[in-house]
Write a protein that holds these residues in place. Structure first.
Motif, PDB file in Angstrom:
ATOM      1  N   ASN A  94       0.734  -1.172  -0.040  1.00  0.00           N
ATOM      2  CA  ASN A  94      -0.066  -0.081  -0.074  1.00  0.00           C
ATOM      3  C   ASN A  94       0.702   1.442  -0.008  1.00  0.00           C
ATOM      4  OD1 ASN A  94       0.813  -0.400   2.646  1.00  0.00           O
ATOM      5  ND2 ASN A  94      -1.176   0.273   3.560  1.00  0.00           N
ATOM      6  N   GLY A  95       2.022   1.330   0.325  1.00  0.00           N
ATOM      7  CA  GLY A  95       3.005   2.505   0.292  1.00  0.00           C
ATOM      8  C   GLY A  95       3.666   2.556  -1.146  1.00  0.00           C
ATOM      9  N   GLY A  96       3.215   1.745  -2.088  1.00  0.00           N
ATOM     10  CA  GLY A  96       3.679   1.760  -3.720  1.00  0.00           C
ATOM     11  C   GLY A  96       5.095   1.010  -3.534  1.00  0.00           C
ATOM     12  N   GLY A  97       5.496   0.110  -2.932  1.00  0.00           N
ATOM     13  CA  GLY A  97       6.751  -0.646  -3.071  1.00  0.00           C
ATOM     14  C   GLY A  97       6.316  -1.957  -3.647  1.00  0.00           C
ATOM     15  N   TYR A  98       7.456  -2.544  -4.087  1.00  0.00           N
ATOM     16  CA  TYR A  98       7.120  -4.139  -4.773  1.00  0.00           C
ATOM     17  C   TYR A  98       8.199  -4.775  -4.812  1.00  0.00           C
ATOM     18  CZ  TYR A  98       9.687  -2.033  -8.774  1.00  0.00           C
ATOM     19  OH  TYR A  98      10.563  -1.143  -9.610  1.00  0.00           O
ATOM     20  N   SER A  99       8.247  -5.978  -4.965  1.00  0.00           N
ATOM     21  CA  SER A  99       9.207  -6.840  -5.409  1.00  0.00           C
ATOM     22  C   SER A  99       8.879  -7.953  -6.355  1.00  0.00           C
ATOM     23  CB  SER A  99      10.017  -7.394  -4.376  1.00  0.00           C
ATOM     24  OG  SER A  99       9.152  -8.049  -3.347  1.00  0.00           O
ATOM     25  N   ARG A 100       9.833  -8.597  -7.086  1.00  0.00           N
ATOM     26  CA  ARG A 100       9.367  -9.910  -7.798  1.00  0.00           C
ATOM     27  C   ARG A 100      10.713 -10.890  -7.458  1.00  0.00           C
ATOM     28  NH1 ARG A 100       9.316  -5.712 -11.738  1.00  0.00           N
ATOM     29  NH2 ARG A 100       6.987  -5.533 -12.488  1.00  0.00           N
ATOM     30  N   GLY A 101      10.240 -12.220  -7.315  1.00  0.00           N
ATOM     31  CA  GLY A 101      10.938 -13.062  -7.026  1.00  0.00           C
ATOM     32  C   GLY A 101      10.769 -14.554  -7.435  1.00  0.00           C
ATOM     33  N   THR A 102      11.394 -15.445  -6.648  1.00  0.00           N
ATOM     34  CA  THR A 102      11.314 -16.639  -6.840  1.00  0.00           C
ATOM     35  C   THR A 102      11.176 -17.341  -5.583  1.00  0.00           C
ATOM     36  OG1 THR A 102      13.582 -17.399  -7.094  1.00  0.00           O
ATOM     37  CG2 THR A 102      12.288 -16.939  -9.166  1.00  0.00           C
ATOM     38  N   MET A 103      10.575 -18.618  -5.759  1.00  0.00           N
ATOM     39  CA  MET A 103      10.558 -19.574  -4.531  1.00  0.00           C
ATOM     40  C   MET A 103      11.030 -20.942  -4.802  1.00  0.00           C
ATOM     41  SD  MET A 103       8.940 -22.194  -2.821  1.00  0.00           S
ATOM     42  CE  MET A 103       7.572 -22.789  -4.009  1.00  0.00           C
ATOM     43  N   THR A 104      11.928 -21.767  -3.943  1.00  0.00           N
ATOM     44  CA  THR A 104      12.352 -22.745  -4.319  1.00  0.00           C
ATOM     45  C   THR A 104      12.174 -23.840  -2.853  1.00  0.00           C
ATOM     46  OG1 THR A 104      14.454 -21.773  -5.478  1.00  0.00           O
ATOM     47  CG2 THR A 104      14.664 -24.149  -4.593  1.00  0.00           C
ATOM     48  N   LEU A 110      10.822 -23.311   2.657  1.00  0.00           N
ATOM     49  CA  LEU A 110      10.775 -22.785   1.248  1.00  0.00           C
ATOM     50  C   LEU A 110      11.684 -21.718   1.367  1.00  0.00           C
ATOM     51  CD1 LEU A 110       6.762 -22.210   1.366  1.00  0.00           C
ATOM     52  CD2 LEU A 110       8.149 -24.030   0.281  1.00  0.00           C
ATOM     53  N   ASP A 111      12.457 -21.502   0.543  1.00  0.00           N
ATOM     54  CA  ASP A 111      13.529 -20.629   0.282  1.00  0.00           C
ATOM     55  C   ASP A 111      13.016 -19.527  -0.891  1.00  0.00           C
ATOM     56  OD1 ASP A 111      15.219 -21.556   2.038  1.00  0.00           O
ATOM     57  OD2 ASP A 111      16.771 -22.362   0.620  1.00  0.00           O
ATOM     58  N   PHE A 112      13.086 -18.236  -0.705  1.00  0.00           N
ATOM     59  CA  PHE A 112      13.031 -17.116  -1.378  1.00  0.00           C
ATOM     60  C   PHE A 112      14.407 -16.441  -1.534  1.00  0.00           C
ATOM     61  CE2 PHE A 112       9.441 -18.134   0.999  1.00  0.00           C
ATOM     62  CZ  PHE A 112       8.153 -18.062   0.252  1.00  0.00           C
ATOM     63  N   PRO A 113      14.883 -16.843  -2.709  1.00  0.00           N
ATOM     64  CA  PRO A 113      16.435 -16.206  -2.900  1.00  0.00           C
ATOM     65  C   PRO A 113      16.581 -14.831  -3.183  1.00  0.00           C
ATOM     66  CG  PRO A 113      15.822 -18.205  -4.416  1.00  0.00           C
ATOM     67  CD  PRO A 113      14.710 -17.627  -3.650  1.00  0.00           C
ATOM     68  N   GLU A 114      17.889 -14.376  -3.104  1.00  0.00           N
ATOM     69  CA  GLU A 114      18.064 -12.837  -2.931  1.00  0.00           C
ATOM     70  C   GLU A 114      17.206 -12.248  -4.137  1.00  0.00           C
ATOM     71  OE1 GLU A 114      21.981 -10.567  -4.468  1.00  0.00           O
ATOM     72  OE2 GLU A 114      22.327 -12.225  -3.258  1.00  0.00           O
ATOM     73  N   THR A 115      16.654 -11.296  -3.808  1.00  0.00           N
ATOM     74  CA  THR A 115      15.739 -10.166  -4.782  1.00  0.00           C
ATOM     75  C   THR A 115      15.846  -8.762  -4.333  1.00  0.00           C
ATOM     76  OG1 THR A 115      14.044 -10.223  -6.262  1.00  0.00           O
ATOM     77  CG2 THR A 115      13.430 -10.641  -3.922  1.00  0.00           C
ATOM     78  N   GLN A 116      15.235  -7.903  -4.888  1.00  0.00           N
ATOM     79  CA  GLN A 116      15.132  -6.506  -4.399  1.00  0.00           C
ATOM     80  C   GLN A 116      13.632  -6.002  -4.213  1.00  0.00           C
ATOM     81  OE1 GLN A 116      17.413  -4.078  -7.262  1.00  0.00           O
ATOM     82  NE2 GLN A 116      19.086  -4.605  -6.117  1.00  0.00           N
ATOM     83  N   TYR A 117      13.529  -5.303  -3.278  1.00  0.00           N
ATOM     84  CA  TYR A 117      12.278  -4.742  -2.757  1.00  0.00           C
ATOM     85  C   TYR A 117      12.424  -3.268  -3.159  1.00  0.00           C
ATOM     86  CZ  TYR A 117       8.988  -2.135   0.192  1.00  0.00           C
ATOM     87  OH  TYR A 117       8.105  -1.044   0.497  1.00  0.00           O
ATOM     88  N   VAL A 118      11.723  -2.591  -3.745  1.00  0.00           N
ATOM     89  CA  VAL A 118      11.785  -1.197  -4.449  1.00  0.00           C
ATOM     90  C   VAL A 118      10.858  -0.260  -4.052  1.00  0.00           C
ATOM     91  CG1 VAL A 118      12.179   0.367  -6.562  1.00  0.00           C
ATOM     92  CG2 VAL A 118      12.933  -2.090  -6.569  1.00  0.00           C
TER      93      VAL A 118
END
Length: 161
Positions: A94-104, A110-118
């Motif tokens: 709701n503050g406008g931030g977002y991220s895209r990533g993967t789950m293994t 469940l692992d969520f490898p390195e990604t970026q939140y912007v």
């Protein structure tokens, strides 16, 4: 009245849809809300998961509550990326931030490898790991990359509500 009953039955069947194979490691989350308190007990974190689109998508509505402050709310959509052959996600808040990533899926969770939140054009590199803790809880560990090293952002035990 009959069409109403039929649509209620169809909605119920959709909510109970079996997940596609790639999302099955996340099935324990679906149909439940999971809540944990941050250290100090002044903030809570709640995730509510449900299947969508006949089990092709897992939706997670995420709310962080702090007394006297507006709720921080986000939504994650998990899906199978057939081109990359992996489970991927899109997170928006709701503050406008977002991220895209993967789950293994791993042997322990469940692992969520390195990604970026912007947010506001500024990236934050992070990674997460969710580890089931019995049938009614899981531990969420989130780390961020700061000053050339990984540091714990938070570690929570979320319990099924």
């Amino acid at each position: 009245m009959r069409p109403l009953i039929l649509s209620l039955l169809l909605c119920s069947a959709a909510a109970q849809a079996a997940p596609i194979d790639a999302l099955k490691p996340m099935a324990f989350l679906a149909g439940h809300c999971w809540k944990g308190d941050f250290p100090g007990g002044k903030q809570s974190d709640e995730h509510c998961f449900q299947w969508a689109y006949e089990g092709n998508v897992l939706r997670d509505v995420h709310t962080v509550r702090s007394p006297g402050k507006p709720d921080y709310v986000g939504e994650t959509i998990y899906y199978y990326d057939s081109a990359a052959k992996t489970v991927a996600y899109l997170y928006v808040e709701n503050g406008g931030g977002y991220s895209r990533g993967t789950m293994t899926p791993t042997a322990t969770g469940l692992d969520f490898p390195e990604t970026q939140y912007v947010a506001d054009g500024k990236p934050l590199t992070y990674r997460s790991r969710w580890t089931p803790s019995g049938p009614d809880a899981y531990e969420a560990l989130s780390e961020m990359y700061l000053k050339e090293k990984w540091v714990t952002q938070f570690k929570l035990l979320l319990k099924r509500q």
